[in-house]
Design a protein around this motif. Structure first.
Motif, short mmCIF file in Angstrom:
data_model
loop_
_atom_site.label_atom_id
_atom_site.label_comp_id
_atom_site.label_asym_id
_atom_site.label_seq_id
_atom_site.Cartn_x
_atom_site.Cartn_y
_atom_site.Cartn_z
N TYR A 183 10.28 39.58 52.53
CA TYR A 183 11.01 39.31 51.30
C TYR A 183 12.45 39.81 51.36
N GLU A 184 12.67 40.85 52.14
CA GLU A 184 14.02 41.40 52.29
C GLU A 184 14.97 40.37 52.90
N ARG A 185 14.45 39.47 53.71
CA ARG A 185 15.29 38.45 54.34
C ARG A 185 16.02 37.62 53.28
N MET A 186 15.29 37.16 52.26
CA MET A 186 15.94 36.35 51.22
C MET A 186 16.77 37.23 50.29
N SER A 187 16.29 38.43 49.98
CA SER A 187 17.08 39.33 49.14
C SER A 187 18.44 39.61 49.76
N ASP A 188 18.45 39.88 51.07
CA ASP A 188 19.71 40.13 51.77
C ASP A 188 20.60 38.89 51.77
N ALA A 189 19.99 37.72 51.95
CA ALA A 189 20.77 36.48 51.95
C ALA A 189 21.43 36.25 50.60
N ILE A 190 20.72 36.53 49.52
CA ILE A 190 21.29 36.36 48.18
C ILE A 190 22.42 37.36 47.94
N THR A 191 22.22 38.61 48.38
CA THR A 191 23.25 39.63 48.22
C THR A 191 24.51 39.24 48.99
N GLN A 192 24.35 38.81 50.22
CA GLN A 192 25.49 38.43 51.04
C GLN A 192 26.19 37.20 50.48
N LEU A 193 25.42 36.26 49.97
CA LEU A 193 26.00 35.05 49.38
C LEU A 193 26.87 35.39 48.17
N ALA A 194 26.40 36.32 47.35
CA ALA A 194 27.19 36.72 46.19
C ALA A 194 28.53 37.32 46.62
N LYS A 195 28.51 38.08 47.71
CA LYS A 195 29.74 38.70 48.21
C LYS A 195 30.72 37.64 48.72
N THR A 196 30.21 36.67 49.46
CA THR A 196 31.10 35.68 50.07
C THR A 196 31.54 34.60 49.09
N SER A 197 30.68 34.28 48.11
CA SER A 197 31.01 33.20 47.18
C SER A 197 31.78 33.68 45.96
N GLY A 198 31.64 34.98 45.64
CA GLY A 198 32.25 35.50 44.43
C GLY A 198 31.52 35.11 43.17
N LYS A 199 30.36 34.47 43.30
CA LYS A 199 29.56 34.06 42.15
C LYS A 199 28.47 35.09 41.88
N PRO A 200 27.93 35.14 40.65
CA PRO A 200 26.84 36.08 40.37
C PRO A 200 25.66 35.82 41.29
N PRO A 201 24.95 36.87 41.70
CA PRO A 201 23.79 36.66 42.56
C PRO A 201 22.69 35.90 41.84
N ILE A 202 21.98 35.07 42.59
CA ILE A 202 20.81 34.39 42.06
C ILE A 202 19.77 35.44 41.65
N ILE A 203 19.15 35.27 40.51
CA ILE A 203 18.08 36.15 40.08
C ILE A 203 16.88 35.92 41.00
N PHE A 204 16.40 36.99 41.61
CA PHE A 204 15.38 36.87 42.65
C PHE A 204 14.06 37.42 42.13
N SER A 205 13.04 36.54 42.05
CA SER A 205 11.72 36.92 41.56
C SER A 205 10.71 36.81 42.70
N LEU A 206 10.09 37.93 43.05
CA LEU A 206 9.14 37.97 44.15
C LEU A 206 7.76 37.57 43.64
N CYS A 207 7.17 36.57 44.28
CA CYS A 207 5.80 36.15 43.93
C CYS A 207 4.88 36.55 45.08
N GLU A 208 4.58 37.85 45.15
CA GLU A 208 3.88 38.40 46.31
C GLU A 208 2.41 38.68 46.03
N TRP A 209 1.98 38.57 44.77
CA TRP A 209 0.59 38.69 44.34
C TRP A 209 0.03 40.10 44.38
#
Length: 447
Positions: A183-209
């Motif tokens: 799950y950290e793979r996508m969390s890190d991708a969202i964090t990095q994307l927010a830094k490079t795009s300057g847009k708010p980070p996507i809200i990340f909801s883990l469905c891990e059960w």
């Protein structure tokens, strides 16, 4: 029925004792501090709509937009339901030659930019779904090894929220990491994307059960995390989820929360009273609240539950972000896990007073009674005004104890108690709960 004794707010390796009793061995590592994700989005639980419960894979752009229109016309948007989220099955079965997820060419022929632009113009946020494995649970492209590409795709399409599932897990010699890393793979991708795009980070909801104790580590990665398997449209499923989550309420605060899964109001065989209990428990435990009902067929009773402003105000409390917790189990000894008869007596703080949830887990009417100071949020020697959050009435003043007769089968009582000054002088016994109540000369009082 699952019956177990729990010794702390955590879980460990189960040991089967005589008589089938499950005793859980607790690891001290489970109580180490967790650094919460604080990236400026989703401080409060998300309220919205998710397509899965009502429609599964039978979705298209017209249904999404019609649902959004109904949310406006039914005043659900006014009540705070701000997200419209697609679940699984929105894509083509194969990625493009360049490796991108492709919207279903027939059901989403206008493309997702058109869809999200229309949702945003209506005042909604838009959510989408993917998976941490090779494929989604319905067999569509997952995001494993495509996390950065997919995060940017979802952002470019205009989505604000991502539900991230747990199917099609790669072989160990490929993934070479645990569930946290997956799950950290996508969390890190969202964090990095927010830094490079300057847009708010996507809200990340883990469905891990919840299989990997996600309530202990999910706060590092996302804003909510599923704690159990999928919800079912019946009382047994609700009771099981309430029971499980009663032991992990301390994981929820402004920077992450236990997700009890989507609301099943209007689906299956839930009675009106069971539906009220469902909504109350989810809201007061500060779970995200995603409607899963076919809104074109929603009943006035279901709609009235979803729009209960006093219950929603607790869920969306901007001052206190924590969940209610049990202060007495009731039918079972305290700290007993019972999937059909969860804890009955719950309380927690709010910005306007102490919130109580009383749950009748029996299949017959029941009288529920408690001493006020059983709740850690109540002060001894004080009296409290009582507000019923379902009848929307002020019901006088409580002194020392409260008794609610004839709570319906599987029904709920939700109360807000506010300090109303000192209790009357001269009450006997000197303490409402007299265990260890002692005079200054050393004499025990009461009993």
């Amino acid at each position: 029925m699952v019956l177990a004794t729990w010794k702390a707010r955590g879980f460990g390796l189960p040991t089967i004792a005589s008589g089938g009793l499950i005793i859980w061995v607790i690891s001290l590592s489970q109580f180490l501090p967790v650094c919460a994700l604080q990236n400026g989005v989703a401080k409060l639980p998300i309220l919205g709509y998710n397509t899965w419960n009502a429609y599964q894979c039978n979705i298209d752009e017209d249904l999404i937009l019609n649902t959004a229109s109904l949310m406006k016309s039914l005043s659900l948007q006014d009540a705070g339901y701000s997200h419209v989220n697609l679940d699984d099955c929105y894509a083509e079965k194969n990625r493009s030659a360049e490796g991108f997820i492709v919207p279903d060419k027939i059901r989403f022929k206008s493309g997702f930019n058109s869809l999200t632009n229309k949702l945003h113009a209506m005042g909604f946020k838009a959510g989408i779904y993917s998976d941490s494995g090779w494929y989604t649970c319905a067999g569509y492209p997952g995001s494993f090894q495509n996390e950065a590409r997919d995060a940017k795709t979802f952002q470019d399409w205009g989505f604000d929220y991502l539900k991230f599932d747990n199917c099609a897990i790669p072989y160990d010699d490929i993934i070479r990491e645990g569930i946290v890393g997956k799950y950290e793979r996508m969390s890190d991708a969202i964090t990095q994307l927010a830094k490079t795009s300057g847009k708010p980070p996507i809200i990340f909801s883990l469905c891990e059960w919840g299989w990997s104790q996600v309530w202990l580590w999910g706060k590092n990665l996302g804003h909510s995390w599923r704690t159990t398997g999928d919800i079912g449209p019946d009382w047994f499923s609700l009771a099981n989820i309430i029971n499980f989550n009663s032991f992990i309420t301390s994981s929820t605060d402004f920077y992450g929360r236990n997700d009890l899964d989507m609301l099943q109001l209007g689906n299956g065989n839930l009675t009106y009273e069971e539906s009220k209990s469902h909504f109350t428990a989810w809201a007061l435990m500060k779970s995200p609240l995603f409607i899963g009902t076919n809104l074109s067929a929603i009943t006035p009773e279901t709609l009235s539950i979803l729009k209960n402003k006093e219950i929603l105000a607790i869920n969306q409390d901007p001052v206190v972000g924590t969940s209610i917790s049990p202060f007495r189990w009731g039918i079972n000894p305290d700290w007993t896990s019972n999937s059909t008869h969860p804890a009955q007596y719950w309380s927690g703080p709010s910005q306007n007073g102490t919130v109580f949830m009383l749950l009748n887990t029996l299949s017959e009417p029941s009288t529920l009674s408690f001493n006020l100071t059983e709740s850690p949020w109540i002060r001894a020697g004080r009296q409290y005004s009582v507000r019923d959050l379902w009848t929307h009435t002020s019901n006088g003043t409580a002194v020392r104890s409260l008794t609610i007769p004839n709570v319906p089968p599987h029904g709920v009582v939700a109360l807000l108690l506010q300090d109303a000054g000192n209790e009357p002088d001269g009450l006997e016994p000197k303490c409402s709960v007299w265990y260890q109540c002692t005079d200054k000369n050393g004499t025990h009082v009461g009993g």
